[in-house]
Design an enzyme around this catalytic site. Structure first.
Site, PDB file in Angstrom:
ATOM      1  N   TYR A 182      -1.344  -2.027  12.664  1.00 54.33           N
ATOM      2  CA  TYR A 182      -2.339  -2.854  11.977  1.00 54.33           C
ATOM      3  C   TYR A 182      -3.536  -2.010  11.546  1.00 54.33           C
ATOM      4  CZ  TYR A 182      -5.245  -6.870  10.840  1.00 54.33           C
ATOM      5  OH  TYR A 182      -6.011  -7.780  10.173  1.00 54.33           O
TER       6      TYR A 182
ATOM      7  N   PHE B 263      -8.000  -5.741 -19.924  1.00 54.97           N
ATOM      8  CA  PHE B 263      -6.724  -6.415 -19.684  1.00 54.97           C
ATOM      9  C   PHE B 263      -7.038  -7.853 -19.241  1.00 54.97           C
ATOM     10  CE2 PHE B 263      -3.173  -7.584 -16.853  1.00 54.97           C
ATOM     11  CZ  PHE B 263      -2.187  -7.594 -17.812  1.00 54.97           C
ATOM     12  N   ASP B 264      -6.102  -8.788 -19.441  1.00 54.51           N
ATOM     13  CA  ASP B 264      -6.349 -10.225 -19.178  1.00 54.51           C
ATOM     14  C   ASP B 264      -6.963 -10.496 -17.797  1.00 54.51           C
ATOM     15  OD1 ASP B 264      -4.301  -9.661 -20.946  1.00 54.51           O
ATOM     16  OD2 ASP B 264      -3.190 -11.494 -20.540  1.00 54.51           O
TER      17      ASP B 264
ATOM     18  N   ASP C  78     -10.268   1.712 -15.587  1.00 57.68           N
ATOM     19  CA  ASP C  78      -9.110   0.891 -15.235  1.00 57.68           C
ATOM     20  C   ASP C  78      -7.935   1.831 -15.453  1.00 57.68           C
ATOM     21  OD1 ASP C  78      -6.871  -0.651 -15.149  1.00 57.68           O
ATOM     22  OD2 ASP C  78      -7.676  -2.291 -16.351  1.00 57.68           O
TER      23      ASP C  78
ATOM     24  N   ALA D  59      -4.653   2.163 -14.635  1.00 56.19           N
ATOM     25  CA  ALA D  59      -3.246   1.812 -14.399  1.00 56.19           C
ATOM     26  C   ALA D  59      -2.293   2.858 -14.989  1.00 56.19           C
ATOM     27  CB  ALA D  59      -2.943   0.441 -14.999  1.00 56.19           C
TER      28      ALA D  59
ATOM     29  N   LYS E  29       2.271   0.760 -12.118  1.00 56.50           N
ATOM     30  CA  LYS E  29       2.626   1.423 -13.373  1.00 56.50           C
ATOM     31  C   LYS E  29       2.864   2.909 -13.085  1.00 56.50           C
ATOM     32  CE  LYS E  29       0.463  -2.438 -15.037  1.00 56.50           C
ATOM     33  NZ  LYS E  29      -0.057  -3.496 -14.155  1.00 56.50           N
TER      34      LYS E  29
ATOM     35  N   HIS F 194       0.898 -19.234 -22.310  1.00 57.49           N
ATOM     36  CA  HIS F 194       2.145 -18.564 -22.703  1.00 57.49           C
ATOM     37  C   HIS F 194       3.119 -18.385 -21.550  1.00 57.49           C
ATOM     38  CE1 HIS F 194      -0.526 -15.340 -21.447  1.00 57.49           C
ATOM     39  NE2 HIS F 194       0.518 -14.546 -21.298  1.00 57.49           N
TER      40      HIS F 194
HETATM   41  N1  F0G Z   1      -5.214  -3.357 -15.841  1.00 58.69           N
HETATM   42  C1  F0G Z   1      -4.286  -3.082 -16.781  1.00 58.69           C
HETATM   43  C2  F0G Z   1      -4.630  -2.139 -17.890  1.00 58.69           C
HETATM   44  C3  F0G Z   1      -3.011  -3.668 -16.712  1.00 58.69           C
HETATM   45  O1  F0G Z   1      -2.113  -3.394 -17.660  1.00 58.69           O
HETATM   46  C4  F0G Z   1      -2.722  -4.544 -15.645  1.00 58.69           C
HETATM   47  C5  F0G Z   1      -1.414  -5.196 -15.547  1.00 58.69           C
HETATM   48  C6  F0G Z   1      -3.723  -4.795 -14.680  1.00 58.69           C
HETATM   49  C7  F0G Z   1      -4.963  -4.177 -14.808  1.00 58.69           C
HETATM   50  C8  F0G Z   1      -3.506  -5.719 -13.516  1.00 58.69           C
HETATM   51  O2  F0G Z   1      -2.677  -5.129 -12.585  1.00 58.69           O
HETATM   52  O3  F0G Z   1      -0.675  -6.638 -12.517  1.00 58.69           O
HETATM   53  O4  F0G Z   1      -1.140  -4.965 -10.698  1.00 58.69           O
HETATM   54  O5  F0G Z   1      -2.541  -6.983 -10.932  1.00 58.69           O
HETATM   55  N2  F0G Z   1      -0.567  -5.209 -16.501  1.00 58.69           N
HETATM   56  C9  F0G Z   1       0.782  -5.749 -16.487  1.00 58.69           C
HETATM   57  C10 F0G Z   1       1.391  -5.707 -17.875  1.00 58.69           C
HETATM   58  C11 F0G Z   1       0.955  -7.056 -15.806  1.00 58.69           C
HETATM   59  O6  F0G Z   1       2.497  -6.292 -18.048  1.00 58.69           O
HETATM   60  O7  F0G Z   1       0.842  -5.076 -18.780  1.00 58.69           O
HETATM   61  P1  F0G Z   1      -1.702  -5.989 -11.629  1.00 58.69           P
END
Ligand code: F0G
Length: 458
Positions: free
Chosen positions: A71, A123-124, A214, A216, A257, A449
């Protein structure tokens, strides 16, 4: 163009199955013409996302067996710390369960309610977490990004002229944070140059604003820099990554990623003990004790190994090469896409391929559905269907782009799969004029969507 053979051998396989055409038609009808409702077993080639869908290596799987499930103080935590110190030059790393968890934990410490947050493109989920922390997200992407046919080496860049203007107008107090997304996913997986990162940093310093990454797809971004930014043509990927991260104060990362794990994320803090304390404080209630951060000990092992595998030059050369090969073959076949291709995906330009389908009958969704019907391929709409309605008027918004995204999972598909995708698209192109649009029969109020129902317009 010569295809680089896959830099791996296959020693475990997962069978995939092609349904018959009538079966695919039935599945799509049952899914209400929304690919998120299709079972993955009914998909032949799954290009829905490159996130968490990669194949781990034998070394990562071996690491999984060595996971320490304590843990507190588990071995994997220290391996992740060491990897982050070595690769990014940051003093502290907080593991979390995925990218959006990193956003949830970090943002409240950096954003005051009412402050503007500026990104080359949020990103969303990043946008959502900025809003949840009380911030107001704003995208300032370089104007080159909107011209899908014109080649520009760094279409993901921040519009630094607009950034400077905005800070001069609003004053530093009203801007909480600058987020540089590398690569710029929502602009088509397009890279950001070191020159642009340095220029953004210089502006952030002038106004005393915190700048984070960010990160990723940091490794793919570094590969593009090596290829396209003359100053770095002889630099190693490692040096480019160090130079990239040196310019930021902290980072959030979805490790699903470029770190090639199925689940995991990170927060990195360069050199700021008080921020580290704040991060630790919020990690405990949201993600669990700091040395596991929402992950199993075995996941930490896979992550520490994946961070190194994801930055190997031969791997990145192949990875981006795969995208470039797909782009070259699409070009030959006359199928329009956002040029140049991104690091993790090719964005097909459905507006150009299906000009007879208006935005409110969703051309990119029509192409996405046709890919499934014709070839059992699952892609996704990044266009008006994803954009949704104007919250004030309830009317359908028109997206600048009508993209159908082909995201390529890491180490999963081979050249033969890519050729098959092009063959299917070539057949679709030959009868593109006969394709119809789709209308929505049911939708939820937000993020529609993922769950909306549609029907074909005959
Ligand atoms: N930032 C970027 C640039 C991303 O592309 C994503 C996720 C996230 C943050 C969030 O990360 O999914 O680990 O919580 N992108 C995926 C996509 C879902 O399909 O482009 P997460």
């Amino acid at each position: 163009m010569r295809y680089i053979p896959e830099p791996y051998r296959i020693k475990m396989v997962e069978p995939i199955r092609m349904l018959t055409r009538p079966e695919r038609e039935k599945r799509l009808e049952e899914a209400r013409y929304n690919v998120f409702n299709i079972r993955s077993d009914d998909v032949y080639i799954d290009l829905l996302t490159d996130s968490g869908t990669g194949a781990m290596s034998d070394r990562q799987w071996a690491g999984m067996l060595m996971g320490d499930e304590a843990y507190a103080g588990a071995r994997g935590y220290f391996k992740v710390q060491d990897a982050v110190k070595e690769i990014f030059g940051y003093a502290f790393a907080q593991p979390v369960h995925q990218g959006r968890a990193a956003e949830q934990v970090l943002f409240p410490s950096l954003i005051k309610p009412g402050q503007v947050v500026i990104s080359n493109t949020h990103f969303d989920t990043t946008r959502a977490h900025v809003e949840l922390a009380g911030g107001r997200p704003m995208d300032l992407v370089s104007p080159e990004a909107t011209d899908t046919l014109h080649f520009a080496p760094f279409k993901g860049n921040m519009d630094v002229v607009a950034l400077e203007q905005l800070l001069a107008e609003k004053g530093a107090e009203s801007v909480g944070l600058i987020i540089m997304t590398i690569t710029n996913n929502s602009a088509g997986g397009q890279p950001v140059s070191i020159e642009n990162i340095r220029a953004t940093r210089a502006i952030a310093d002038r106004y005393g604003v915190t700048m984070i990454l960010d990160a990723a797809r940091f490794a793919e971004n570094a590969w593009f820099i090596k290829q396209r930014e003359p100053e770095f043509k002889d630099s190693s990927i490692r040096d480019i990554i160090l130079e990239t991260f040196r310019n930021a104060d902290a980072f959030t990362m979805s490790a699903k990623k470029d770190a090639i794990v199925n689940m995991g994320g990170l927060i990195g803090v360069r050199d700021n003990p008080s921020l580290v304390e704040k991060v630790k404080k919020l990690t405990v209630p949201y993600e669990g004790f700091i040395t596991y951060g929402g992950l199993a000990g075995r996941d930490l092992e896979a992550l520490a190994i994946g961070l190194y595998e994801g930055i190997e030059e031969n791997w990145l050369k192949f990875r981006v090469g795969q995208m470039e090969y797909l782009g070259a073959r699409l070009q030959e076949a006359g199928i329009p896409f956002q040029s140049p291709v991104g690091g993790h995906a090719v964005f097909l330009d459905a507006k150009a391929l299906l000009p007879h389908i208006p935005y409110n009958l969703f051309p990119a969704q029509a192409l996405t559905l046709e890919l499934y019907l014709e070839g059992g391929i699952r892609a996704c709409d990044i266009g008006s269907f994803m954009l949704g309605n104007d919250p004030a008027t309830g009317k359908q918004l028109e997206s600048t782009f009508e993209f159908c995204r082909l995201a390529i999972p890491r180490r999963v598909y081979t050249q033969a799969h890519l050729d098959y995708i092009v063959d299917v698209l070539t057949d679709i192109k030959a009868r593109a004029g006969t394709l119809g649009g789709y209308r929505i029969t049911w939708e939820p109020p937000v993020l529609r969507h993922f769950t909306a129902h549609l029907e074909p317009v005959c």
